[in-house]
Design a protein around this motif. Structure first.
Motif, PDB file in Angstrom:
ATOM      1  N   THR A 193     -12.237  -7.237  -1.444  1.00 45.08           N
ATOM      2  CA  THR A 193     -12.458  -6.852  -2.834  1.00 45.08           C
ATOM      3  C   THR A 193     -12.356  -5.346  -3.022  1.00 45.08           C
ATOM      4  OG1 THR A 193     -14.853  -6.559  -2.647  1.00 45.08           O
ATOM      5  CG2 THR A 193     -14.041  -8.807  -3.035  1.00 45.08           C
ATOM      6  N   GLU A 194     -12.319  -4.949  -4.288  1.00 48.06           N
ATOM      7  CA  GLU A 194     -12.230  -3.525  -4.615  1.00 48.06           C
ATOM      8  C   GLU A 194     -13.460  -2.767  -4.141  1.00 48.06           C
ATOM      9  OE1 GLU A 194     -11.648  -3.956  -8.787  1.00 48.06           O
ATOM     10  OE2 GLU A 194      -9.468  -4.169  -8.636  1.00 48.06           O
ATOM     11  N   ASP A 195     -14.563  -3.479  -3.902  1.00 52.62           N
ATOM     12  CA  ASP A 195     -15.788  -2.852  -3.390  1.00 52.62           C
ATOM     13  C   ASP A 195     -15.795  -2.720  -1.866  1.00 52.62           C
ATOM     14  OD1 ASP A 195     -16.814  -2.646  -5.972  1.00 52.62           O
ATOM     15  OD2 ASP A 195     -17.741  -4.637  -5.858  1.00 52.62           O
ATOM     16  N   GLY A 196     -14.737  -3.232  -1.221  1.00 53.63           N
ATOM     17  CA  GLY A 196     -14.649  -3.141   0.225  1.00 53.63           C
ATOM     18  C   GLY A 196     -15.327  -4.274   0.963  1.00 53.63           C
ATOM     19  N   ASP A 197     -15.677  -5.353   0.252  1.00 53.95           N
ATOM     20  CA  ASP A 197     -16.329  -6.509   0.871  1.00 53.95           C
ATOM     21  C   ASP A 197     -15.323  -7.637   1.072  1.00 53.95           C
ATOM     22  OD1 ASP A 197     -18.878  -5.266   0.778  1.00 53.95           O
ATOM     23  OD2 ASP A 197     -19.073  -5.831  -1.334  1.00 53.95           O
ATOM     24  N   PHE A 198     -15.531  -8.429   2.117  1.00 57.55           N
ATOM     25  CA  PHE A 198     -14.697  -9.603   2.350  1.00 57.55           C
ATOM     26  C   PHE A 198     -15.345 -10.834   1.736  1.00 57.55           C
ATOM     27  CE2 PHE A 198     -12.928  -7.012   5.822  1.00 57.55           C
ATOM     28  CZ  PHE A 198     -11.571  -7.233   5.600  1.00 57.55           C
ATOM     29  N   VAL A 199     -14.518 -11.660   1.092  1.00 55.37           N
ATOM     30  CA  VAL A 199     -14.937 -12.969   0.584  1.00 55.37           C
ATOM     31  C   VAL A 199     -13.996 -13.991   1.196  1.00 55.37           C
ATOM     32  CG1 VAL A 199     -15.194 -14.439  -1.445  1.00 55.37           C
ATOM     33  CG2 VAL A 199     -15.806 -12.012  -1.574  1.00 55.37           C
ATOM     34  N   ILE A 200     -14.546 -15.020   1.838  1.00 56.48           N
ATOM     35  CA  ILE A 200     -13.683 -16.034   2.448  1.00 56.48           C
ATOM     36  C   ILE A 200     -13.239 -17.026   1.387  1.00 56.48           C
ATOM     37  CG2 ILE A 200     -15.649 -17.475   3.213  1.00 56.48           C
ATOM     38  CD1 ILE A 200     -13.855 -18.121   5.715  1.00 56.48           C
ATOM     39  N   ASN A 201     -11.935 -17.265   1.338  1.00 59.59           N
ATOM     40  CA  ASN A 201     -11.387 -18.207   0.364  1.00 59.59           C
ATOM     41  C   ASN A 201     -11.334 -19.615   0.955  1.00 59.59           C
ATOM     42  OD1 ASN A 201     -10.103 -19.086  -2.028  1.00 59.59           O
ATOM     43  ND2 ASN A 201      -8.091 -18.867  -1.061  1.00 59.59           N
ATOM     44  N   GLU A 202     -10.727 -19.758   2.143  1.00 57.99           N
ATOM     45  CA  GLU A 202     -10.637 -21.071   2.782  1.00 57.99           C
ATOM     46  C   GLU A 202     -10.175 -20.916   4.219  1.00 57.99           C
ATOM     47  OE1 GLU A 202      -7.758 -22.968   0.217  1.00 57.99           O
ATOM     48  OE2 GLU A 202      -6.144 -22.574   1.652  1.00 57.99           O
ATOM     49  N   ILE A 203     -10.232 -22.023   4.952  1.00 54.72           N
ATOM     50  CA  ILE A 203      -9.629 -22.088   6.279  1.00 54.72           C
ATOM     51  C   ILE A 203      -8.588 -23.198   6.291  1.00 54.72           C
ATOM     52  CG2 ILE A 203     -11.625 -21.192   7.526  1.00 54.72           C
ATOM     53  CD1 ILE A 203     -12.276 -24.108   8.322  1.00 54.72           C
ATOM     54  N   ASN A 204      -7.659 -23.106   7.211  1.00 53.94           N
ATOM     55  CA  ASN A 204      -6.697 -24.175   7.477  1.00 53.94           C
ATOM     56  C   ASN A 204      -6.846 -24.587   8.928  1.00 53.94           C
ATOM     57  OD1 ASN A 204      -4.215 -24.675   5.334  1.00 53.94           O
ATOM     58  ND2 ASN A 204      -5.313 -22.762   5.007  1.00 53.94           N
ATOM     59  N   THR A 205      -7.229 -25.841   9.157  1.00 59.52           N
ATOM     60  CA  THR A 205      -7.434 -26.306  10.530  1.00 59.52           C
ATOM     61  C   THR A 205      -6.118 -26.626  11.231  1.00 59.52           C
ATOM     62  OG1 THR A 205      -7.772 -28.569   9.734  1.00 59.52           O
ATOM     63  CG2 THR A 205      -9.739 -27.206  10.067  1.00 59.52           C
ATOM     64  N   MET A 206      -5.034 -26.806  10.485  1.00 61.06           N
ATOM     65  CA  MET A 206      -3.701 -26.924  11.063  1.00 61.06           C
ATOM     66  C   MET A 206      -2.756 -26.098  10.194  1.00 61.06           C
ATOM     67  SD  MET A 206      -1.787 -27.805  13.501  1.00 61.06           S
ATOM     68  CE  MET A 206      -2.927 -28.834  14.448  1.00 61.06           C
ATOM     69  N   PRO A 207      -2.781 -24.783  10.393  1.00 59.90           N
ATOM     70  CA  PRO A 207      -1.950 -23.910   9.557  1.00 59.90           C
ATOM     71  C   PRO A 207      -0.469 -24.129   9.835  1.00 59.90           C
ATOM     72  CG  PRO A 207      -2.903 -22.675  11.380  1.00 59.90           C
ATOM     73  CD  PRO A 207      -3.519 -24.032  11.410  1.00 59.90           C
ATOM     74  N   GLY A 208       0.354 -23.644   8.915  1.00 54.08           N
ATOM     75  CA  GLY A 208       1.786 -23.776   9.094  1.00 54.08           C
ATOM     76  C   GLY A 208       2.278 -23.060  10.347  1.00 54.08           C
ATOM     77  N   PHE A 209       3.233 -23.699  11.044  1.00 55.49           N
ATOM     78  CA  PHE A 209       3.852 -23.107  12.223  1.00 55.49           C
ATOM     79  C   PHE A 209       5.335 -22.875  11.981  1.00 55.49           C
ATOM     80  CE2 PHE A 209       0.065 -24.185  14.504  1.00 55.49           C
ATOM     81  CZ  PHE A 209       0.089 -23.466  15.688  1.00 55.49           C
ATOM     82  N   THR A 210       5.732 -22.741  10.725  1.00 53.67           N
ATOM     83  CA  THR A 210       7.137 -22.483  10.445  1.00 53.67           C
ATOM     84  C   THR A 210       7.507 -21.102  10.981  1.00 53.67           C
ATOM     85  OG1 THR A 210       6.830 -21.389   8.310  1.00 53.67           O
ATOM     86  CG2 THR A 210       6.855 -23.803   8.310  1.00 53.67           C
ATOM     87  N   PRO A 211       8.790 -20.819  11.126  1.00 54.67           N
ATOM     88  CA  PRO A 211       9.191 -19.511  11.669  1.00 54.67           C
ATOM     89  C   PRO A 211       8.652 -18.320  10.878  1.00 54.67           C
ATOM     90  CG  PRO A 211      11.041 -21.034  11.699  1.00 54.67           C
ATOM     91  CD  PRO A 211       9.936 -21.724  10.962  1.00 54.67           C
ATOM     92  N   ILE A 212       8.352 -18.505   9.589  1.00 53.43           N
ATOM     93  CA  ILE A 212       7.843 -17.377   8.792  1.00 53.43           C
ATOM     94  C   ILE A 212       6.341 -17.482   8.553  1.00 53.43           C
ATOM     95  CG2 ILE A 212      10.057 -17.028   7.628  1.00 53.43           C
ATOM     96  CD1 ILE A 212       8.823 -18.462   5.171  1.00 53.43           C
TER      97      ILE A 212
END
Length: 379
Positions: free
Chosen positions: A327-346
């Motif tokens: 955030t603009e205040d310098g704090d982290f906010v977690i949006n989500e996790i992916n337990t099997m994230p994409g493994f595409t070349p990009i």
């Protein structure tokens, strides 16, 4: 006279991909990259695609046919070796024999499977359903178990778990299926009151989706109903999130022998041709992330700490990609996790680990080795 010794059999990996979710095509692309990376001198491979209708099909081991061509997305139906019949997993934990069953033909044994690499994204694959089937079959698999997969897929319960562990989450509201079905006016009022507290625009999302499919940025009340219906096309349960102003930061977590470690983080820069980092920006127009994220040492250490904490909070295994806002205040906010994230070349997950000193082939090998040493069942 020397004894006739037989070399030990290589572990056999079933790469399972496709599936019934709206992320079918991205799963196929991921599978192509994984198949290309698996060391064939170390593992035997059995590619199994699940069609959009749910049929398990033996497919060609053809990574070159699993890529996005222009704006054309790949499909399991194009790779299946037959149009009927299906691949059957064992239901007896004492046997890992996989069988091909086709109409009018005797079942054909395809051999034993030692480990499954389930590269499915979204419902009916990443959400604990496939993991439950593999637990019943007694077959080890890459990635999170049943509970962690289910929690990691459901944005509501994911956020509830994060909150219970003291991790920072942004404002959200959930509309359950029966709320909208029975009284849409009251459900709409609930969202409007949320907007009054947190301001427009809002993001309306399928609660159990991924790859930014079905997500709409809503600037005012006039676009709300259309956004809700779009999200409900993918999931009858929706989640509404407030806009968080800040930088999008991602961080990978990978299981090592001494426990989970975090990668260098990445930053998703603002996209100019899209309202937000949506499906087309991710996969069609190939928006580039900055790896490592230029956020400084202190912020890097903090986001790595939070990513591992999120992994542990949900009881994940193997891997996770954790997505944050700085955030603009310098704090982290977690949006989500992916337990099997994409493994595409990009995809960002392998890119972050590449920058952290773990190549794509080594990343795949580490995940397979971790799965082979982990038991199924309660652990």
């Amino acid at each position: 006279m020397s004894e006739n010794t037989q070399s030990p059999r290589k572990p056999r990996v079933a790469v399972v991909f496709g599936g019934r979710s709206s992320e079918h095509a991205i799963s196929v692309v991921t599978a192509g990259a994984v198949l290309r990376a698996i060391d064939r001198t170390k593992y035997d491979v059995l590619p199994i695609g699940i069609t959009r209708e749910g049929r398990w099909a033996l497919t060609a081991d053809a990574p070159e046919r699993m890529a996005i061509a222009g704006r054309e997305l790949p499909d399991v139906a194009q790779l299946a070796e037959s149009e009927k019949g299906g691949v059957l997993l064992p239901v007896d934990p004492a046997s890992r024999e996989v069988v091909l069953s086709e109409p009018g033909a005797l079942p054909k044994a395809l051999g034993e499977v030692d480990v499954v690499f389930p590269v499915l994204h979204g419902p009916y694959g990443e959400d604990g359903t496939l993991q439950g089937l593999l637990e019943l079959s007694g077959v080890p698999y890459v990635g999170a178990g049943v509970l962690a997969s289910a929690v990691g897929q459901d944005k509501e319960y994911m956020k509830r778990v994060f909150t219970s562990y003291g991790l920072p989450v942004g404002p959200y509201e959930v509309i359950r299926p029966r709320e909208w079905d029975r009284n849409p006016a009251e459900a709409r009022k609930k969202i409007v009151e949320f907007a009054a507290d947190h301001g427009w625009p809002l993001f309306v999302k399928p609660a159990r989706g991924g790859s930014s499919v079905g997500i709409t940025k809503v600037d005012d009340l006039s676009g709300l109903d259309e956004a809700v219906e779009e999200a409900r096309r993918h999931d009858p349960k929706i989640i509404v999130e407030a806009l968080l102003r800040g930088r999008e930061i991602e961080c990978g977590v990978l299981e090592f022998e001494d426990g989970p470690r975090a990668s260098v983080p990445a930053e998703i820069p603002p996209v100019t041709d899209h309202e937000f980092y949506d499906f087309e920006a991710k996969y069609i127009d190939s928006a580039s992330g900055l790896v490592p994220a230029p956020i400084g040492d202190a912020a890097t250490a903090e986001v790595q700490r939070l990513a591992v904490a999120a992994y542990e909070a949900v009881s994940c295994e193997g891997l996770v990609r954790a997505d944050f806002f700085l955030t603009e205040d310098g704090d982290f906010v977690i949006n989500e996790i992916n337990t099997m994230p994409g493994f595409t070349p990009i995809s960002m997950y392998p890119r972050m680990w590449q920058e952290s000193g773990v190549s794509y082939p080594e990343l795949v090998d580490r995940l397979l080795q971790a799965a082979l040493t982990r038991s199924t069942g309660l652990r």
